[in-house]
Design a protein around this motif. Structure first.
Motif, short mmCIF file in Angstrom:
data_model
loop_
_atom_site.label_atom_id
_atom_site.label_comp_id
_atom_site.label_asym_id
_atom_site.label_seq_id
_atom_site.Cartn_x
_atom_site.Cartn_y
_atom_site.Cartn_z
N GLU A 189 0.86 -1.27 -0.04
CA GLU A 189 -0.03 0.01 -0.10
C GLU A 189 0.91 1.27 -0.08
OE1 GLU A 189 -3.35 2.12 -0.27
OE2 GLU A 189 -3.20 -0.01 -0.40
N LYS A 201 2.54 1.76 -3.22
CA LYS A 201 1.44 2.36 -4.27
C LYS A 201 1.46 3.67 -4.29
CE LYS A 201 -1.89 -1.59 -4.83
NZ LYS A 201 -3.19 -1.91 -4.35
N ASN A 202 1.60 4.36 -3.24
CA ASN A 202 1.61 5.85 -3.11
C ASN A 202 2.76 6.48 -3.36
OD1 ASN A 202 -1.13 5.63 -2.34
ND2 ASN A 202 -0.80 5.13 -0.12
N VAL A 240 2.72 -4.37 -7.78
CA VAL A 240 2.70 -2.91 -8.04
C VAL A 240 3.58 -2.39 -9.19
CG1 VAL A 240 3.38 -0.52 -6.97
CG2 VAL A 240 2.24 -2.48 -5.63
#
Length: 458
Positions: A286, A289-290, A331
């Motif tokens: 997560e 991903k950012n 990703v």
């Protein structure tokens, strides 16, 4: 015949400026001039050398804004990370100047029927071949230690950061260093052998790939010249069952994307025990991903471009080959259709031996997630590598983590519950295919000296 080298801005793919390489005759003259400078420099006291080295640090700091912009332009370093590199360079200058008297002091030893002295004396010209990823630090790391020891320094820098090399030479002169004691060689790759073979060059230090390191070590070895090699790695960061997962995720993401993932001691393989794998994996993915790539001149950009197109393409090939051999890309992993040499933050799962993501060095923002059954298996995987430069352990049992790091982790530098890179007061270097020799912490000042025994009868 001289050639022209063009530096390229990796964020735009556009040319910055051109440099002319020097002729063989000019190269020979440079080496002779360096030797003459050495003959004078070696006679100066350590305190005299140290005073000038401190001035180098001061001038680096005074030019910080210009140097930071130059790094961002030539190799794409996010501009927010540049000041830290210059601060580290200044800290190396200060540490070396402050500690050289102790590190290089004569030592009294016992001798039957007399007394003995051990002395650390300079040997001559040290030739450094350095990469682009930390264009000021990589040079300062070897140059300052050798200048403090009384040697002269020649630099062959990576051609894509010759503007940084030029700026360094200017700063050394501005600080009052003697002419030709630190010299940049604007030479073609094939001319480097002339430097290594020259009778006045006494040692070679190289930072770069293991494949090139072997060639340089072999060439120097034929001339019976010592080398120090700081080569690549695929550092394993171990997340154990009692780890603080939030702490581990934050440090591991930073360790993977710092300097656009182009750091020899970057966190590259993330070996997580089965008991906490899913928890770590979900939070890590997560966060990756950012991480968006963007303009490296923007203070808010976390991830800039890969330094050169060929390097970006090679990285993508490693990713694709790993996927073809069974890795899962969760990703990133795709070449973006944008100007410049950008590559997205990428996470590969199901990584196994035989894949570039497991065996090789991915020099860019690509993370390899590897599941281990338990602590012993995690250490086995960590050590299942031809490399051994850095690594990390996350565990809330600090005493246990230190024991594992000290006694079982076959690598040169280990971070525990965090991500660290070079420290001026600690030795820097690796084992296995990551090279040999140590820099920083005073160790670099003793790599290229004559450790001389004097036995005095009484």
């Amino acid at each position: 015949m001289p050639n022209t080298v063009t530096t390229i801005n990796p964020a735009t793919g556009k040319a910055i400026r051109e440099f002319d390489t020097i002729t063989d005759e000019a190269l020979q003259q440079k080496i002779e001039q360096s030797h003459q400078a050495f003959l004078e420099w070696k006679s100066r006291s350590i305190s005299e050398r140290g005073a000038l080295i401190k001035k180098v640090g001061e001038r680096l700091n005074a030019h910080k804004d210009r140097l930071v912009k130059l790094m961002t332009e030539e190799m794409g370093k996010p501009i927010s990370q540049g000041p830290g590199e210059i601060d580290l360079c200044k800290a190396i200058c200060d540490y070396s100047a402050d500690n050289a008297e102790k590190v290089l002091a004569d030592e009294e030893r016992d001798l039957d029927g007399g007394r003995a002295l051990v002395s650390y004396q300079p040997i001559g010209i040290i030739f450094g071949i350095q990469p682009w990823n930390f264009p000021f630090y990589q040079v300062v790391r070897y140059a300052i230690a050798n200048l403090m020891a009384g040697n002269a320094v020649l630099l062959k820098h990576a051609p894509n950061v010759w503007g940084c090399a030029e700026a360094l030479e200017e700063i050394f002169k501005e600080a009052g260093m003697p002419e030709n004691i630190f010299s940049v060689l604007y030479i073609q790759d094939q001319q480097a052998s002339q430097v290594t073979e020259h009778r006045l060059v006494r040692g070679v230090t190289f930072t770069g790939s293991a494949a090139t390191g072997r060639k340089i070590a072999a060439a120097a070895g034929e001339q019976l010249k010592k080398t120090v090699l700081e080569l690549g790695s695929n550092d394993a960061f171990l997340v154990l069952e009692d780890a603080d997962i939030d702490k581990a995720v934050n440090a591991c993401v930073m360790g993977r994307i710092y300097n656009n993932g182009q750091t020899c001691v970057a966190a590259k393989r993330f070996v997580v025990v089965d008991a906490v794998y899913d928890k770590f994996r979900d939070a890590f993915v997560e966060k990756m991903k950012n991480v968006a790539f963007g303009d490296p001149t923007d203070e808010n950009t976390q991830l800039g471009p890969v330094a050169r197109k060929d390097l970006r393409d090679a990285l993508h090939q490693q990713v694709q080959e790993s996927i073809e051999n069974g890795a899962t890309c969760v990703v990133g992993g795709e070449l973006p259709d944008v100007e410049g040499f950008f590559y997205p933050a990428t996470v590969l799962e199901d990584v196994k031996p035989g894949m570039p993501a497991y065996d090789g060095e991915l020099f860019g923002p690509v993370a390899s997630l590897i599941r281990a059954t338990d602590e012993d298996d995690a250490l086995r995987i960590a050590n299942d590598s031809v490399y051994g430069l850095g690594g990390g352990i996350f565990s809330e049992d600090e005493e246990r983590a230190v024991k594992l790091a000290r006694d079982h982790f076959d690598t040169g530098m280990i971070s525990i519950n965090g991500y660290y890179i070079a420290q001026p007061n600690l030795p820097f270097g690796g084992v296995k295919d990551s090279g040999y020799g140590r820099e920083h912490g005073g160790f670099g000042m003793r790599e290229f000296v004559n450790i001389k025994s004097m036995m005095i009868a009484q």
